[in-house]
Design an enzyme around this catalytic site. Structure first.
Site, PDB file in Angstrom:
ATOM      1  N   LYS A 167       0.829  -1.198   0.000  1.00  0.00           N
ATOM      2  CA  LYS A 167       0.000   0.000   0.000  1.00  0.00           C
ATOM      3  C   LYS A 167       0.873   1.262   0.000  1.00  0.00           C
ATOM      4  CE  LYS A 167      -4.052  -1.803   2.485  1.00  0.00           C
ATOM      5  NZ  LYS A 167      -5.099  -1.511   1.485  1.00  0.00           N
ATOM      6  N   ARG A 213     -10.770 -11.212   1.394  1.00  0.00           N
ATOM      7  CA  ARG A 213     -11.661 -12.206   0.783  1.00  0.00           C
ATOM      8  C   ARG A 213     -11.031 -13.596   0.819  1.00  0.00           C
ATOM      9  NH1 ARG A 213     -11.745  -8.582  -4.500  1.00  0.00           N
ATOM     10  NH2 ARG A 213     -11.295  -7.068  -2.878  1.00  0.00           N
TER      11      ARG A 213
HETATM   12  N1  BES Z   1      -8.312  -3.672   4.121  1.00  0.00           N
HETATM   13  C1  BES Z   1      -8.458  -3.209   2.791  1.00  0.00           C
HETATM   14  C2  BES Z   1      -9.736  -2.412   2.572  1.00  0.00           C
HETATM   15  C3  BES Z   1      -9.880  -1.113   3.313  1.00  0.00           C
HETATM   16  C4  BES Z   1      -9.566   0.082   2.689  1.00  0.00           C
HETATM   17  C5  BES Z   1     -10.395  -1.070   4.581  1.00  0.00           C
HETATM   18  C6  BES Z   1      -9.746   1.279   3.358  1.00  0.00           C
HETATM   19  C7  BES Z   1     -10.555   0.115   5.257  1.00  0.00           C
HETATM   20  C8  BES Z   1     -10.248   1.293   4.640  1.00  0.00           C
HETATM   21  C9  BES Z   1      -8.470  -4.394   1.825  1.00  0.00           C
HETATM   22  O1  BES Z   1      -7.715  -5.484   2.214  1.00  0.00           O
HETATM   23  C10 BES Z   1      -7.930  -3.907   0.536  1.00  0.00           C
HETATM   24  O2  BES Z   1      -6.787  -3.560   0.494  1.00  0.00           O
HETATM   25  N2  BES Z   1      -8.760  -3.893  -0.501  1.00  0.00           N
HETATM   26  C11 BES Z   1      -8.354  -3.433  -1.791  1.00  0.00           C
HETATM   27  C12 BES Z   1      -8.845  -4.423  -2.809  1.00  0.00           C
HETATM   28  C13 BES Z   1      -8.272  -4.239  -4.184  1.00  0.00           C
HETATM   29  C14 BES Z   1      -6.779  -4.528  -4.185  1.00  0.00           C
HETATM   30  C15 BES Z   1      -8.978  -5.178  -5.140  1.00  0.00           C
HETATM   31  C16 BES Z   1      -8.976  -2.064  -2.026  1.00  0.00           C
HETATM   32  O3  BES Z   1     -10.110  -1.832  -1.614  1.00  0.00           O
HETATM   33  O4  BES Z   1      -8.295  -1.223  -2.603  1.00  0.00           O
HETATM   34 MN    MN Z   2      -5.691  -5.317   1.630  1.00  0.00          MN
END
Ligand code: BES
Ligand code: MN
Ligand code: ZN
Length: 494
Positions: A276, A350
């Site tokens: 990230k 997921r």
């Molecule tokens: N934990 C994150 C989602 C999240 C984002 C929670 C902001 C709380 C606040 C999740 O694991 C994630 O990174 N999701 C990605 C998915 C994508 C890579 C398909 C996302 O939402 O960007």
């Molecule tokens: Mn994630």
């Protein structure tokens, strides 16, 4: 803050402050009128002069001379009578606590908000008052060199009608149990990733077992691998903190088909090798908020002694980049036998839920609800005011939406159409773990639905509601504990 219940008249109580209330635009009646006349009509004078109207969020703090045994009187606005509900009662209680905290006040005596002309059931009014008062004074001070705690020591609920005392006591007791379960969940979320590891979460499950008689089973990495939980194991591989699968059971009713709650327990989500950004990573200790809700709900149902069979499952792992980490391009074998191709190691929630949902099958559940901080897309769609609800079961949706209205942990249904499943069709495996940006919350839910087979199921995406950016009503900045009150309400009314 200690909670007590007392039969008597509010204007005769000996406390540091008396709390009464007023509907917007109303004139004092009942207990508020009794206090008003005991303080020489100061409340009605303030209303007449235009200094106080009873609007929601408004307060009037008065200093009584010797006419009553309490030196302070606080009047809180309840807002319009027509739109009054249990949430308005919670907000009024929170407002009172926030106003009196930091004053010299230690002991508060309060009437219930809305238990009379407000039309709430006495039990619900007492629960709302206690729940919100306790949640409003929640503090997380574990990492300060000089921890501060609330200045308030005691809250006494005062009621003159003896016939209301039994439901009032019951409501106060539930409010206490639910607030302490929510505070437990908030603590878990607020603890940083270096403390709240998967092993730490397992320790919390053992604490619930000891303190509340919950049956606990914990799988370590070896046991998970042996069972075939290839997705959960893969997500945990890049971390020095090994993953755990946690299973908790409250057996208030031996033979019935259980309600199963499943929580995403990513104790820190760095994104893994699909790392990230600085701004994306900063709050990711909260990525176990779904697990926190499950822990809180398990504590609450046990403490309330619900005559139900409730099972809580937590898939706990830390998502980190490392030489051992799983990679983009990998094809994972899940517990169900289905395979998933990794496009982004940041779509890890997921994956761990896939194995947890498959595991849930063995309980022949009456229903399975999973909670997860799953997608940024859900935050974009709904902001911080509702969690996304995904389910193909209309009856289950209805029950959840109602519980959401009652607790003000609101849910908004989003689609789970077959087109979203097509978006995650795999190139070399059965499916891929990301369908790209369009409809990101629904494609994530579509992947989960592949594993939620054989039982009624709903998925709650709590990415936007799991933490608060400020002190709002009875929420504090940081972990909200979203889902604890909702799941507990669902279980109570199941
Ligand atoms: N934990 C994150 C989602 C999240 C984002 C929670 C902001 C709380 C606040 C999740 O694991 C994630 O990174 N999701 C990605 C998915 C994508 C890579 C398909 C996302 O939402 O960007
Ligand atoms: Mn994630
Ligand atoms: Zn995540």
């Amino acid at each position: 803050m200690k909670i007590t219940v007392r039969r008597g008249e509010i204007q005769k109580q000996r406390a540091d402050a008396l709390v009464v209330n007023l509907f917007a635009g109303a004139t004092p009646s009942g207990a508020t009128a009794a206090v008003d006349s005991a303080v020489d009509g100061q409340i009605s004078a303030a209303i007449r002069l235009g200094d106080f109207s009873g609007a929601s969020g408004e307060t009037l703090l008065l200093y009584a001379k010797d006419s009553i045994a309490s030196p302070r009187v606080l009047v809180v606005g309840l807002g319009p009578r027509e739109s009054f509900d249990s949430e308005a009662a919670r907000r009024a209680a929170a407002q009172a606590v926030k106003t009196l905290e930091g004053t010299g006040c230690k002991r508060i005596a309060s009437i219930m908000h809305g238990g009379g002309t407000g039309g709430l059931e006495v039990e619900a009014a007492a629960q709302a008052l206690v729940e919100a008062s306790l949640l409003a004074q929640y503090r997380f001070e574990h990492y300060r060199s000089q921890p501060k705690s609330t200045s308030l020591k005691q809250l006494t609920l005062v009621e003159s009608d003896p016939s209301k005392l039994i439901p009032l006591r019951a409501g106060a007791k539930s409010g206490q149990a639910i607030a302490s379960a929510t505070a437990f969940a908030r603590d878990l979320i607020n603890h940083p990733g270096h403390t709240a590891t998967p092993v730490y979460l397992a320790t919390q499950a053992r604490r619930l077992a000891r303190a509340h008689g919950i049956k606990t089973r914990i799988l370590d990495e070896k046991a998970m691998a042996k069972m075939g939980m290839g997705a959960l194991v893969a997500v945990g591989k890049g971390s020095a903190n090994p993953p755990r699968f946690i299973c908790m059971e409250h057996n208030g009713h031996k033979r019935e088909q259980p309600l199963v709650f499943v929580g995403k327990g990513i104790t820190f989500d760095s994104g893994g090798l699909s790392l990230k950004s600085v701004s994306g990573i900063v709050s990711m200790k909260k990525d176990m908020s779904g697990a926190a809700a499950v822990f809180g709900a398990m504590q609450a149902v046990a403490e309330l002694g619900l005559p139900r069979r409730i099972i809580g499952l937590v898939a706990a792992a830390e998502n980190m980049p490392d030489g051992n980490a799983f990679r983009p391009g990998d094809a994972l074998q899940t517990l169900s036998g289905k395979t998933i191709e990794i496009l982004s190691t940041d779509a890890e929630g997921r994956l761990v839920l896939a194995d947890a949902l498959t595991y849930a099958q063995r309980f022949k559940p009456a229903a399975v609800i999973d909670l997860a901080t799953l997608t940024g897309a859900c935050v974009t769609a709904l902001g911080h005011h509702a969690a996304g609800l995904f389910s193909s079961d209309d009856a289950l949706c209805e029950r959840l939406i109602l519980a959401g209205q009652q607790t003000h942990e609101r849910l908004w249904r989003l689609p789970l159409w077959p087109e979203y499943r097509q978006q995650i069709e795999g190139d070399i495996a059965d499916m891929k773990n990301s369908g790209g940006p369009p409809g990101g919350a629904s494609t994530a839910a579509a992947l989960l639905s592949e594993f939620a087979q054989g039982f009624p199921w709903a998925h709650l995406d709590i990415a936007g509601t799991s933490s608060s950016d400020g002190h709002r009503h009875y929420l504090r900045k940081g972990g909200v504990g979203f889902g604890v009150r909702l799941l507990t309400q669902l279980a109570r009314t199941w």
